[in-house]
Scaffold this active site. Structure first.
Site, PDB file in Angstrom:
ATOM      1  N   LYS A 118     -19.405  -4.927  28.315  1.00  0.00           N
ATOM      2  CA  LYS A 118     -18.011  -4.870  28.773  1.00  0.00           C
ATOM      3  C   LYS A 118     -17.199  -6.072  28.314  1.00  0.00           C
ATOM      4  O   LYS A 118     -16.014  -5.940  28.013  1.00  0.00           O
ATOM      5  CB  LYS A 118     -17.948  -4.745  30.306  1.00  0.00           C
ATOM      6  CG  LYS A 118     -18.372  -3.374  30.802  1.00  0.00           C
ATOM      7  CD  LYS A 118     -18.002  -3.178  32.249  1.00  0.00           C
ATOM      8  CE  LYS A 118     -18.448  -1.827  32.766  1.00  0.00           C
ATOM      9  NZ  LYS A 118     -18.225  -1.639  34.184  1.00  0.00           N
ATOM     10  N   LYS A 201     -23.809   6.997  26.350  1.00  0.00           N
ATOM     11  CA  LYS A 201     -23.679   7.512  27.719  1.00  0.00           C
ATOM     12  C   LYS A 201     -22.335   8.223  27.894  1.00  0.00           C
ATOM     13  O   LYS A 201     -21.333   7.767  27.353  1.00  0.00           O
ATOM     14  CB  LYS A 201     -23.761   6.288  28.644  1.00  0.00           C
ATOM     15  CG  LYS A 201     -23.885   6.564  30.101  1.00  0.00           C
ATOM     16  CD  LYS A 201     -23.832   5.263  30.897  1.00  0.00           C
ATOM     17  CE  LYS A 201     -22.451   4.646  30.924  1.00  0.00           C
ATOM     18  NZ  LYS A 201     -22.196   3.666  31.968  1.00  0.00           N
ATOM     19  N   LYS A 204     -16.329   7.389  31.569  1.00  0.00           N
ATOM     20  CA  LYS A 204     -14.892   7.582  31.718  1.00  0.00           C
ATOM     21  C   LYS A 204     -14.115   6.646  30.807  1.00  0.00           C
ATOM     22  O   LYS A 204     -12.932   6.845  30.572  1.00  0.00           O
ATOM     23  CB  LYS A 204     -14.456   7.433  33.185  1.00  0.00           C
ATOM     24  CG  LYS A 204     -14.955   6.223  33.911  1.00  0.00           C
ATOM     25  CD  LYS A 204     -14.795   6.381  35.428  1.00  0.00           C
ATOM     26  CE  LYS A 204     -15.827   5.567  36.177  1.00  0.00           C
ATOM     27  NZ  LYS A 204     -16.059   5.995  37.526  1.00  0.00           N
TER      28      LYS A 204
HETATM   29  P1  TYM Z   1     -20.175   3.353  38.163  1.00  0.00           P
HETATM   30  O1  TYM Z   1     -18.938   3.476  38.979  1.00  0.00           O
HETATM   31  O2  TYM Z   1     -20.050   3.005  36.724  1.00  0.00           O
HETATM   32  O3  TYM Z   1     -21.008   4.704  38.248  1.00  0.00           O
HETATM   33  C1  TYM Z   1     -21.314   5.300  39.496  1.00  0.00           C
HETATM   34  C2  TYM Z   1     -22.679   5.956  39.467  1.00  0.00           C
HETATM   35  O4  TYM Z   1     -22.712   6.964  38.444  1.00  0.00           O
HETATM   36  C3  TYM Z   1     -23.812   6.731  37.591  1.00  0.00           C
HETATM   37  N1  TYM Z   1     -23.439   7.153  36.240  1.00  0.00           N
HETATM   38  C4  TYM Z   1     -24.173   7.986  35.497  1.00  0.00           C
HETATM   39  N2  TYM Z   1     -25.333   8.615  35.757  1.00  0.00           N
HETATM   40  C5  TYM Z   1     -25.830   9.416  34.789  1.00  0.00           C
HETATM   41  N3  TYM Z   1     -25.225   9.597  33.592  1.00  0.00           N
HETATM   42  C6  TYM Z   1     -24.061   8.986  33.284  1.00  0.00           C
HETATM   43  N4  TYM Z   1     -23.462   9.168  32.128  1.00  0.00           N
HETATM   44  C7  TYM Z   1     -23.476   8.129  34.272  1.00  0.00           C
HETATM   45  N5  TYM Z   1     -22.344   7.379  34.320  1.00  0.00           N
HETATM   46  C8  TYM Z   1     -22.345   6.789  35.544  1.00  0.00           C
HETATM   47  C9  TYM Z   1     -24.058   5.236  37.657  1.00  0.00           C
HETATM   48  O5  TYM Z   1     -25.367   4.904  37.269  1.00  0.00           O
HETATM   49  C10 TYM Z   1     -23.808   4.962  39.119  1.00  0.00           C
HETATM   50  O6  TYM Z   1     -24.949   5.258  39.892  1.00  0.00           O
HETATM   51  N6  TYM Z   1     -21.950  -1.105  39.537  1.00  0.00           N
HETATM   52  C11 TYM Z   1     -21.831   0.279  39.919  1.00  0.00           C
HETATM   53  C12 TYM Z   1     -21.146   0.491  41.263  1.00  0.00           C
HETATM   54  C13 TYM Z   1     -21.732  -0.284  42.401  1.00  0.00           C
HETATM   55  C14 TYM Z   1     -22.933   0.010  43.071  1.00  0.00           C
HETATM   56  C15 TYM Z   1     -23.036  -0.963  44.111  1.00  0.00           C
HETATM   57  C16 TYM Z   1     -23.916   0.976  42.912  1.00  0.00           C
HETATM   58  C17 TYM Z   1     -21.167  -1.374  42.986  1.00  0.00           C
HETATM   59  N7  TYM Z   1     -21.953  -1.788  44.040  1.00  0.00           N
HETATM   60  C18 TYM Z   1     -24.134  -0.983  44.979  1.00  0.00           C
HETATM   61  C19 TYM Z   1     -25.019   0.959  43.788  1.00  0.00           C
HETATM   62  C20 TYM Z   1     -25.110  -0.012  44.814  1.00  0.00           C
HETATM   63  C21 TYM Z   1     -21.021   1.022  38.868  1.00  0.00           C
HETATM   64  O7  TYM Z   1     -20.230   0.441  38.166  1.00  0.00           O
HETATM   65  O8  TYM Z   1     -21.198   2.364  38.871  1.00  0.00           O
END
Ligand code: TYM
Length: 338
Positions: A118, A201, A204
């Site tokens: 990022k 991957k 968005k």
């Molecule tokens: P974020 O918002 O990028 O994504 C949310 C969840 O979706 C999953 N994900 C995917 N899974 C499969 N294939 C994909 N292409 C895909 N894109 C996204 C992510 O693995 C995630 O589970 N840092 C985290 C948010 C967060 C969090 C937390 C998660 C903040 N605090 C505490 C768990 C526990 C994030 O940016 O996810």
């Protein structure tokens, strides 16, 4: 204190950065729904994380927060059964996050692949918040003494860092206060790939909208994106081994399997030998059948922002009731006079 001494509890979160994708749904929300009723479940809209990469327009952040709440609910998260809230309403996240900024080491953060991706080449211009982000994520999880964290594969390293932070805190203060939370990365859709490039991957933030299915896409958009999805010229194999080295084919089969709650072998028993020209319409029909009710329910809920806000506010009260004593005890352990 061993891990077994902690009550099993699930915590996970999603950033309200706009445009919930099929990756978020299959890799996260659908699995969150499946965990309800098995143990206590806490799901968060991590709005403080959503300002780390860029500062969104305030109205956009508000809208994305409510839209994600609607997405959670429309997909089957029951705000009575689970705790559903947004992070900034529970100040304890930022408070524990500060302590963890002081526990985590610079070297640990520099090794995070998401930071490297990022921040890119211009890391001097990235926000301090983006660098510290995994420490706030550790606070999200450990503030509830969560033991299990369902996530997609891309978040595994962050959950492992959470374990390192918990272990260092426990070690440095001679306590067994924080659990070593387990990442739960299960099923066929833990890494849904781009429809245009099977090595990337689904995200968005991909500049091409054709690379992803958005939860708000209508039937026509879903069908067009699947029809144009990159594939190879061969027919589908009859066994999973035949997907080796065929990342785009594997991705479409995985999506089909996840949407229909089947495993890959059972799907391939049915579709093995078919050409993509035959399989793709099957996949788009299935995707429309599963996603259309969710997107129309999201649209309906978005007409009632006050109701969404009331749900989030009740969720925040319930979250705070768990978080406040854990933060208070953390302050005591650290030696902060209260
Ligand atoms: P974020 O918002 O990028 O994504 C949310 C969840 O979706 C999953 N994900 C995917 N899974 C499969 N294939 C994909 N292409 C895909 N894109 C996204 C992510 O693995 C995630 O589970 N840092 C985290 C948010 C967060 C969090 C937390 C998660 C903040 N605090 C505490 C768990 C526990 C994030 O940016 O996810």
């Amino acid at each position: 204190m061993s891990e077994a001494a902690f009550t099993p509890r699930i915590f996970s979160g999603i950033q309200p950065s706009g445009g919930l994708t099929l990756g978020n749904y299959l890799g996260a929300i659908k699995r969150f729904v499946a965990e309800q009723g098995k143990m206590e479940t806490i799901y968060c809209i991590v709005d403080q994380h959503a300002i780390t990469a860029t500062l969104p327009e305030p109205g956009t952040l508000r809208r994305n927060t409510r839209e994600l709440a609607a997405g959670y609910i429309a997909s089957g998260i029951d705000p009575e059964q689970s705790i559903l809230f947004n992070q900034s309403q529970v100040a304890e996240h930022a408070q524990l996050g500060w302590i963890f900024n002081c526990v985590a080491r610079m070297g640990w953060m520099q090794r995070m692949t998401q930071w490297k991706d990022k921040a890119g080449k211009n890391s001097q211009n990235a926000s301090l918040g983006l660098f510290a982000y995994p420490a706030l994520m550790a606070a999200d999880i450990l503030l509830y003494h969560a033991t299990h964290v369902p996530v997609g594969e891309d978040q595994k390293q962050h959950v492992e860092l959470t374990r390192d932070i918990a272990a260092k805190f426990n070690h440095d203060y001679g306590v067994a206060f924080f659990p070593l939370a387990e990442p739960v990365i299960e099923g066929v859709a833990t890494r849904v790939m781009s429809l245009r490039d099977g090595s990337k991957k689904m995200s968005k933030s991909d500049p091409s909208d054709m690379s992803r299915i958005n939860m708000t896409d209508d039937a026509d958009a879903i069908a067009t994106k699947i029809r144009k999805a990159k594939t190879d010229p061969d027919a589908l194999p009859s066994e999973a081994a035949g997907l080796e080295g065929r990342s785009e084919a594997r991705n479409l089969v995985n999506i089909y399997a996840a949407l229909s709650d089947r495993d890959v072998d059972s799907v391939l028993r049915d579709v093995g030998g078919k050409a993509f020209s035959e399989f793709k319409p099957m996949l788009s029909d299935l995707a429309v059948e599963k996603l259309a009710p969710i997107s129309s329910e999201m649209a309906r809920l978005m007409q009632q922002p006050d109701e969404i806000d009331a749900i989030l506010s009740r969720g925040a009260d319930r979250a705070r009731a768990i978080a406040a004593p854990i933060l208070a005890r953390t302050y005591e352990i650290v030696g902060m006079v209260r």
